[in-house]
Design an enzyme around this catalytic site. Structure first.
Site, PDB file in Angstrom:
ATOM      1  N   ASP A 196       0.868  -0.907  -0.006  1.00 21.73           N
ATOM      2  CA  ASP A 196       0.548  -0.217   0.212  1.00 21.73           C
ATOM      3  C   ASP A 196       0.671   1.572   0.337  1.00 21.73           C
ATOM      4  OD1 ASP A 196      -2.991   1.407   0.504  1.00 21.73           O
ATOM      5  OD2 ASP A 196      -1.994   2.154   2.286  1.00 21.73           O
ATOM      6  N   GLU A 241       1.542  -0.199  -4.971  1.00 24.58           N
ATOM      7  CA  GLU A 241       0.538   0.531  -5.231  1.00 24.58           C
ATOM      8  C   GLU A 241       1.791   1.685  -5.377  1.00 24.58           C
ATOM      9  OE1 GLU A 241      -3.094   2.033  -3.761  1.00 24.58           O
ATOM     10  OE2 GLU A 241      -1.474   2.141  -2.276  1.00 24.58           O
TER      11      GLU A 241
END
Length: 761
Positions: free
Chosen positions: A407, A463
C-alpha cells in the site's frame, strides 16, 4: 522476589520472544531509551490494566548495543507480555518515552486485545491494554521430537504415554493416539490443549508459483466477504468463513486472492456516533496497522482464544485450503504508516520504543505525512528496513503466503530521517545531498527485498504512488521483478467507456499490456496489474450508476472517499451491458487484475461494505455466468497471457473497416485481430459510442467469423458457450451479416468473434 521466573542476561538475537534452552528469550531494539522493563501479564490482569510481573532490564547485563534482552525460565502458562521504556518525553526532539505505557513488541506473533469484533473493552474503552503472545517453551521440545520432513509415523511422549502422530511435518498436527506407558511429559491436559490449538499440519503444502501472466486476482475483505447473513456461513466474517467460499472463487475463475489488511488493527480506532444510521463508525478497511507480524485476531472464529494462536492457525488454514484449490494468497501490507497517527495519536508500540527511529520526522519533531494518515514509517532507516524484511520473510516462510501488495509503496522509496549515504551504504557518495523524504533511485529497502533469496521468489506488487504527490506508475524501482497497480489503466478504461475524447489510442496501449510504461524498462505485460475497480472509490456497480459519489450514510457529509471516479450514470437499461463491457475489456488484456464485480452498490446503505450473496443469486446470476465464462475463455486462449508484448506479426488494428484504425480524438471505436494458436484468430471490438455501427470484418479466405461474445445481448445470448441450447439458432440469426463479412454492434458494447473453417457452420 519473582514468583515464577529465573532471570538471565539473554541474547540480543533474534528479535522478539523466542523459546530456547527450556525458557524464553526476549529481545527488542531501542537506541534512545534510558531504561527498559519486561512486563508479564495474565489475562485477568490484562482486563484490569494491571501488570502481573515486572522485570527491570539492566543496561549492563541486559543490553548489547541498542538491543535490550533477557532470558527467563519458569511457568509462562496464561501469560502475555509487553514492555515499558523510560527516557525523555520531548516531542520537539522526536522522543515520546512514557514509562506508564505497556508497549507491544513489534516482533510479536500474536496480539491479545478485545476478543469480539466491534465490542468495546472494559469501561467502554476503544483502546484497552494490549499484550503479546509468549511462545510456549514446548516449541523447542517438539522441534526435537518431530522430524523436519513428513514421515509415516512419529512419536510424542506426554504424561506417561507414548502418543503416535501420523503424517507429521515441521510443527504439523496429525492424528494423536495413546500407546505405551513410559517416563512422561508433565501436564497432559495443557499439552492436549496446546496441541489442539498450536500445532498445525500443512499437509505437505508447497508454493504454487503460478506464472504472473496467468493470474486472475480477486481483491477481497476478509470480514466483508461472509459477514452478511445471506452468506449462510457457519463462521461469518472470519478466515474460516472465507474457506467456505473458496469454491465460489474457483468457479469464478480466480486463481489468486489479495486480502485487504489482515494485520492486527483496531476497528474502533475512529469510534464515534453516526447520526445518519443511528450507529457507530468503525475502521472497516483496516489500513491502520498495530502489529505487522500478527494476523487480525477478531477475523478468527476463536477471537483471542489461546492468546491469539487461534487466529494464527485459522489464517494458515485459509492459505492451505486456497492452495489446495490452486488459488494463491497475496497480502495487502501497509508499511507506509501505523495506527499511532500524528502527535495526538496513542502510544502503542513504535512511538514508545524509539519514535525518532521508526517515523519520518522533521527537524523540530513534526511528523511527515506522506501517507495522509498522520505519520510516515521511516522505511529506509537500517533498523526499520530490517524489520520490514524480517516481517515479510515470516509471512512467506511461516504463513505460506505467495506475495504482497504494498500500500502506498512510493513511501518505501523515500529517504529516511537523517538520511545520508554512510547510513545507507557505509560510505559517502560524492555530490549527493538528500533531504528527508526525497525519492531515491535505488532505495535500500526495495533493493533488499528485491535481492532477498526468499522474497525475490514471491509476487511483489507496488501501489506506485503516495499521498505526498509522488506518482511512480511505470517508474517504480523494480529490479526486474516488481509489478505495479496500473492506475493509468484504470483511468484510461473508465474514460474511454464513458465516452471521453482522445482515449482510443490510450486504450490500445492498455490492451497490449501498457508497453509505453513498461517495455523500455525491460519489464513485461504481467508487470502491469490492471484494474478498473478496487477498494478505493467506486465498485463496478457504482461506476455505471452514479455521476458523483454519494457517501452520505456514514455521516461524513460526503467528504470522504475518492472524488475522481470518472463514473457515469448510464441509465438502468444500459447499466448491465456497460458492466459487461468493462469485464470484456478487462479479460482480453495481456495482463489482468480483479474487479469488485459483485460488491454491493451504494444503494445498500445499511450493509454497504458486506458482500451480498443474495444479490448474486437473484439479480446478478446472469452476470456471474458471464464472468465465469469470460475467465474460462481467457484461460483457453494462448494469446491473452503472453510473456511479452504482442507484435504486428500477431496483432492487427482495425476500425469500422479492416486495417483502418481511427486514433482521432473523437473516435469511440477500437478493434483488433489477434492470432491465437488455440482459437486460430480472434476479432475483438469495443464500441463506446452512443451510436450503433455495422463493422466490416477482415476477410479470411476459407474461414468465416463466428460470434462468441456480444455484451449488448441479454443473457444467456451474451456469451454463446458450447453448452447453450440456443447457440445454433443464435448463430444462424447472424448468418446474413456474416455471409457479407459484417457484424452489427450496438452502442456501449463489445464483441468477440472467433475464426472457424467455412464449412463448419
Amino acid at each position: 522476589m519473582l514468583r515464577r521466573f529465573e532471570v538471565f542476561s539473554g541474547h540480543p538475537t533474534p528479535f522478539g520472544a523466542t523459546p530456547r534452552d527450556g525458557g524464553v528469550n526476549f529481545s527488542i531494539f531501542s537506541s534512545n531509551a534510558s531504561s527498559a522493563t519486561l512486563c508479564l501479564i495474565s489475562l485477568s490482569d490484562l482486563r484490569e490494566k494491571r501488570v502481573t510481573e515486572q522485570i527491570a532490564l539492566s543496561p549492563l547485563t541486559n543490553k548489547t548495543g541498542d538491543v535490550w534482552h533477557v532470558f527467563l525460565k519458569g511457568d509462562f502458562e496464561d501469560m502475555a507480555y509487553g514492555y515499558k521504556f523510560d527516557g525523555s518525553f520531548s516531542p520537539e526532539d522526536g522522543f515520546y518515552f512514557d514509562s506508564s505505557k505497556v508497549l507491544i513488541d513489534p516482533y510479536a506473533k500474536a496480539v491479545v486485545s478485545r476478543g469480539e469484533y466491534g465490542a468495546l473493552g472494559p469501561d467502554k474503552d476503544c483502546w484497552p491494554q494490549m499484550a503479546c503472545l509468549v511462545p510456549s517453551t514446548n516449541d523447542e521440545f517438539l522441534m526435537q521430537m518431530l522430524p523436519l520432513r513428513p514421515v509415516r509415523l512419529s512419536f510424542l511422549v506426554i504424561s506417561s504415554q507414548i502418543y503416535l502422530l501420523r503424517n507429521t511435518a515441521a510443527l504439523g498436527l496429525g492424528e494423536v493416539r495413546p500407546g505405551l506407558s513410559v517416563i512422561g511429559y508433565p501436564n497432559l491436559r495443557q499439552c492436549f490443549s496446546w496441541i489442539g490449538h498450536k500445532l498445525f499440519d500443512w499437509e505437505g503444502d508447497l508454493p504454487l508459483k503460478l506464472p504472473q501472466c496467468d493470474l486472475v486476482i480477486y481483491e477481497m475483505h476478509v470480514r466483508g466477504f461472509t459477514r452478511h447473513e445471506s452468506s449462510n456461513s457457519k463462521y461469518p466474517g472470519t478466515y474460516l468463513g472465507m474457506v467456505e467460499k473458496l469454491d465460489h472463487l474457483k468457479k469464478l475463475g480466480v486463481n489468486c486472492i489479495e486480502l485487504m489488511p489482515c494485520h492486527e488493527f483496531n476497528e474502533l480506532e475512529h469510534y464515534s456516533y453516526n447520526s445518519v444510521l443511528g450507529d457507530y463508525k468503525m475502521n472497516f478497511w483496516g489500513y491502520s496497522t498495530i502489529n505487522f507480524f500478527s494476523p487480525m485476531a477478531r477475523y478468527s472464529s476463536s477471537g483471542i482464544g489461546n492468546y491469539g494462536l487461534g487466529a494464527v492457525n485459522e489464517f494458515k488454514y485459509l492459505v492451505r485450503e486456497a492452495h489446495k484449490r490452486g488459488i494463491e494468497v497475496i497480502m495487502d501490507v501497509v508499511f507506509n504508516h501505523t495506527a499511532e497517527g500524528n502527535e495526538n495519536g496513542p502510544i502503542l508500540s513504535f512511538r514508545g520504543l524509539d519514535n525518532s527511529v521508526f517515523y519520518m520526522l522533521a527537524p523540530k519533531g513534526e511528523y511527515y505525512n506522506y501517507s495522509g494518515c498522520g505519520n510516515t514509517f521511516n522505511c529506509n532507516h537500517p533498523i526499520v528496513r530490517q524489520f520490514i524484511l524480517d516481517c515479510l520473510r515470516y509471512w512467506v516462510t511461516e504463513m505460506h503466503v505467495d506475495g504482497f501488495r504494498f500500500d502506498l509503496a512510493s513511501i518505501l522509496t523515500r529517504s529516511s530521517s537523517l538520511w545520508n549515504a554512510v547510513n545507507a551504504y557505509g560510505s559517502a557518495i560524492e555530490g549527493e545531498t538528500v533531504t528527508t523524504g526525497t525519492p531515491l533511485s535505488s532505495p535500500p529497502l526495495i533493493d533488499m527485498i528485491s535481492n532477498d533469496p526468499i522474497l525475490r521468489g514471491v509476487k511483489l506488487i507496488a501501489e506506485a504512488w503516495d499521498c505526498g504527490g509522488l506518482y511512480q506508475v511505470g517508474m517504480f524501482p523494480h529490479w526486474g521483478i516488481w509489478s505495479e497497480w496500473n492506475g493509468k489503466y484504470r483511468d484510461t478504461v473508465r474514460q474511454f467507456i464513458k465516452g471521453t475524447d482522445g482515449f482510443s489510442g490510450a486504450l490500445a496501449e492498455c490492451l497490449c499490456g501498457s508497453p509505453n510504461l513498461y517495455q523500455e524498462g525491460g519489464r513485461k505485460p504481467w508487470n502491469s496489474i490492471n484494474f478498473v475497480c478496487a477498494h478505493d472509490g467506486f465498485t463496478l456497480a457504482d461506476l455505471v450508476t452514479y455521476n458523483d459519489k454519494h457517501n452520505l450514510a456514514n455521516g461524513e457529509d460526503n467528504k470522504d472517499g475518492e472524488n475522481h471516479n470518472n463514473s457515469w450514470n448510464c441509465g438502468q437499461a444500459t447499466c448491465k451491458t456497460t458492466s459487461k463491457l468493462f469485464i470484456c475489456c478487462h479479460m482480453v488484456l495481456q495482463r489482468l487484475f480483479s474487479l469488485n464485480i459483485l460488491s454491493p452498490s451504494e444503494c445498500d446503505i445499511i450493509k454497504i461494505n458486506y458482500f451480498r450473496w443474495d444479490k448474486m443469486e437473484e439479480a446478478s446470476s446472469d452476470f456471474f455466468r458471464f464472468c465465469c465464462l469470460m475467465t474460462k475463455f481467457r484461460r483457453e486462449c494462448e494469446s491473452l497471457g503472453l510473456n511479452d508484448f504482442p507484435t504486428a506479426e500477431r496483432l492487427q488494428w482495425h476500425g469500422h473497416a479492416p486495417g483502418m484504425p481511427d486514433w482521432s480524438d473523437t473516435s469511440r471505436f477500437v478493434a483488433f485481430t489477434l492470432i491465437d494458436s488455440v482459437k486460430r484468430e480472434l476479432y475483438i471490438a469495443f464500441n463506446a459510442s452512443h451510436v450503433a455501427v455495422t463493422v466490416a470484418l477482415p476477410e479470411r479466405p476459407g474461414y468465416r467469423w463466428e460470434p462468441l461474445v456480444d455484451t449488448a445481448k441479454p443473457a444467456p445470448l451474451d456469451f454463446l458457450s458450447n453448452d447453450l441450447p440456443e447457440r445454433e439458432m443464435a448463430i444462424k440469426q447472424y448468418a446474413h451479416f456474416l455471409d457479407d463479412n459484417l457484424y452489427p454492434m450496438l452502442s456501449y458494447s463489445s464483441i468477440i468473434l472467433s475464426l472457424s473453417p467455412d464449412d463448419y457452420i
